[in-house]
Design an enzyme around this catalytic site. Structure first.
Site, short mmCIF file in Angstrom:
data_model
loop_
_atom_site.label_atom_id
_atom_site.label_comp_id
_atom_site.label_asym_id
_atom_site.label_seq_id
_atom_site.Cartn_x
_atom_site.Cartn_y
_atom_site.Cartn_z
N CYS A 1 47.26 -67.16 15.06
CA CYS A 1 48.03 -66.71 16.51
C CYS A 1 48.24 -67.94 17.05
O CYS A 1 48.24 -67.24 18.44
CB CYS A 1 46.18 -66.15 16.81
SG CYS A 1 45.41 -67.07 17.45
N ALA B 1 26.57 -72.19 10.21
CA ALA B 1 27.10 -73.16 10.91
C ALA B 1 27.84 -74.47 10.23
O ALA B 1 27.50 -75.34 9.80
CB ALA B 1 26.39 -73.53 12.00
N ASP C 1 40.91 -66.06 9.27
CA ASP C 1 41.45 -65.85 10.75
C ASP C 1 41.11 -67.02 12.03
O ASP C 1 40.35 -66.96 12.75
CB ASP C 1 40.77 -64.83 11.47
CG ASP C 1 41.50 -64.37 12.90
OD1 ASP C 1 42.47 -64.55 12.80
OD2 ASP C 1 40.47 -64.08 13.63
N ASP D 1 31.22 -69.96 10.21
CA ASP D 1 32.28 -70.69 11.88
C ASP D 1 31.52 -71.76 12.47
O ASP D 1 30.54 -72.45 11.74
CB ASP D 1 32.59 -69.89 12.98
CG ASP D 1 32.85 -69.73 13.95
OD1 ASP D 1 33.94 -68.97 14.24
OD2 ASP D 1 32.87 -71.31 14.74
N ARG E 1 40.49 -55.02 11.17
CA ARG E 1 39.49 -54.88 10.96
C ARG E 1 39.48 -54.11 10.63
O ARG E 1 38.24 -53.21 9.02
CB ARG E 1 38.43 -55.06 12.11
CG ARG E 1 37.97 -56.20 12.33
CD ARG E 1 37.17 -56.78 13.66
NE ARG E 1 37.61 -56.67 15.10
CZ ARG E 1 38.08 -56.99 16.22
NH1 ARG E 1 38.32 -58.68 15.51
NH2 ARG E 1 38.05 -56.53 17.13
#
Length: 394
Positions: A338, A278, A298, A251, A213
């Site tokens: 991830c 959203a 991400d 998101d 970040r």
């Protein structure tokens, strides 16, 4: 009372002699008849030579090693391991007036396989990934209080989604020490964030992206930033501090968008150049124009086990291809995986495939990974889960 002994098959002790912290079920020759899941055991080779002490568990990973010395796992053991972990975080200068968010225990990287402890100001959030750590939670909480003192006023247990579901353990998420605080604001690099350790993902915040970040902040000045899979809006808040002209957060979760907006407002009240939506990431990118010259990808783990790797790699390729096609010439793309099941080489190949299909010139500016408070045990390379690239798209 001495610990019960598990004996390995002949030729199956080599990995432990190389200090790998797991024993797989196929390596075991004999188990004691009355062994309970989560119990501490001694491990011996076929010649009755001591190898290690660890937590026994039903499943593929049958033993998670706690020590390669023949020790008693008592209060002194926990104090020593947690003090060792704290010493590293102090050496990393993570305990500061302008930073009280950090990971104190990172499983195998801190020689405590199956345990995660994150610090958010006065709250330590503990997460168990093994039955043995679940049973030891109260002992660990007491040890945390001893080594951290009054800097941490409560220890919260959050393991409902991480414990083996076949163990049939009761759901006991909640405070182990202290009471649930009304103050859920913690500080990272002089930025404030609401931490939802009660209902949020993982322990409530993605601490592992802290250094990334900061890097994004350096690239954000006067740029139009699109933060996909924004969750708590960490990258968005840093982009605003970096002087971004516009930041758009996306998101699929409405709750995540609410939390992002709350974190933006906490640091930049009445901010008029941040918007949040959203919406599904793929759909948003499909209809997006070429207004953005910095995009963050991400996503959550596309592959949580090896059987899902093939489809996950296709997902990473598709996602990165969409971003590369949309981003402005000279734009910067921060892209991450991830998924522990995805290797660095596999992730890079997926991104390379996207670049080739996009027909654009792409160069790597940075290769990113998890920060030092998420250390990787050199004998356990599986612990290196976060992979990232910063790309310039021309």
């Amino acid at each position: 009372m001495p610990y019960k002994t598990i004996v390995l098959k002949r030729g199956k002790a080599d990995s432990l002699r190389r200090f790998h912290p797991w024993v797989f079920s196929g390596a075991i020759q004999t188990l004691p008849d009355d062994l309970r899941e989560g119990e501490i055991v001694r491990v011996e080779d076929a010649s009755s030579q001591f190898l290690a002490v660890g937590h026994y568990q039903i499943g593929s990973i049958a033993i998670r090693i706690l020590s390669f010395e023949d020790v008693v796992v008592d209060d002194a053991f926990w104090d020593e391991r947690l003090s060792e972990a704290l010493m590293l975080r102090r050496a990393l200068n993570l305990l500061r007036a302008d930073n009280n968010i950090f990971r104190l225990v990172h499983g195998e990287g801190d020689r405590l396989s199956g345990l995660i402890v994150d610090i958010y100001g006065e709250t330590a959030v503990m997460q168990a990934h093994s039955v043995g750590m679940h049973y030891a939670r109260h002992q660990i909480a007491q040890s945390l209080q001893r080594i951290l003192g009054k800097s941490v006023m409560q220890v919260y247990y959050k393991s409902e989604t991480t414990l083996p579901y076949k163990a049939n353990l009761e759901e006991l998420d909640g405070p182990l020490l202290g009471n649930v605080s009304n103050n859920n604001v913690a500080v990272e690099n002089d930025l404030r964030f609401h931490i939802d350790w009660l209902r949020g993902q993982k322990t409530g915040f993605f601490i592992d992206q802290r250094e990334n970040r900061l890097l994004l902040q350096r690239y954000s000045n006067k740029r139009h930033v699109l933060n996909m899979f924004c969750y708590t809006g960490g990258f968005s808040v840093y982009a605003l501090r970096g002087g971004a002209q516009e930041v758009v957060s996306v998101d699929s979760s409405a709750k995540a968008i609410d939390l992002t907006n709350a974190n933006v407002a906490l640091n930049y009240p009445n901010c008029d150049h941040h918007k949040a939506y959203a919406e599904d990431a793929f759909k948003f990118l499909d209809k997006a124009d070429d207004a953005y010259d910095l995009i963050v990808l991400d996503p959550p783990a596309f592959a949580k086990h090896k059987e899902a790797v093939r489809n996950a790699l296709k997902g990473y390729t598709r996602l990165n291809l969409q971003a590369m096609r949309k981003i402005k010439r000279g734009g910067i793309l921060f892209t991450f995986s991830c998924s522990q099941a995805i290797s660095k080489d596999q992730f890079r190949l997926a991104v390379f495939t996207a670049a080739a299909q996009s027909g654009r010139y792409v160069r790597i500016l940075h290769q990113l990974h998890q920060p030092a408070d998420h250390p990787v045990n050199i004998y356990h390379p599986e612990g290196e889960y976060l992979k990232g690239l910063v790309l310039e798209i021309i």
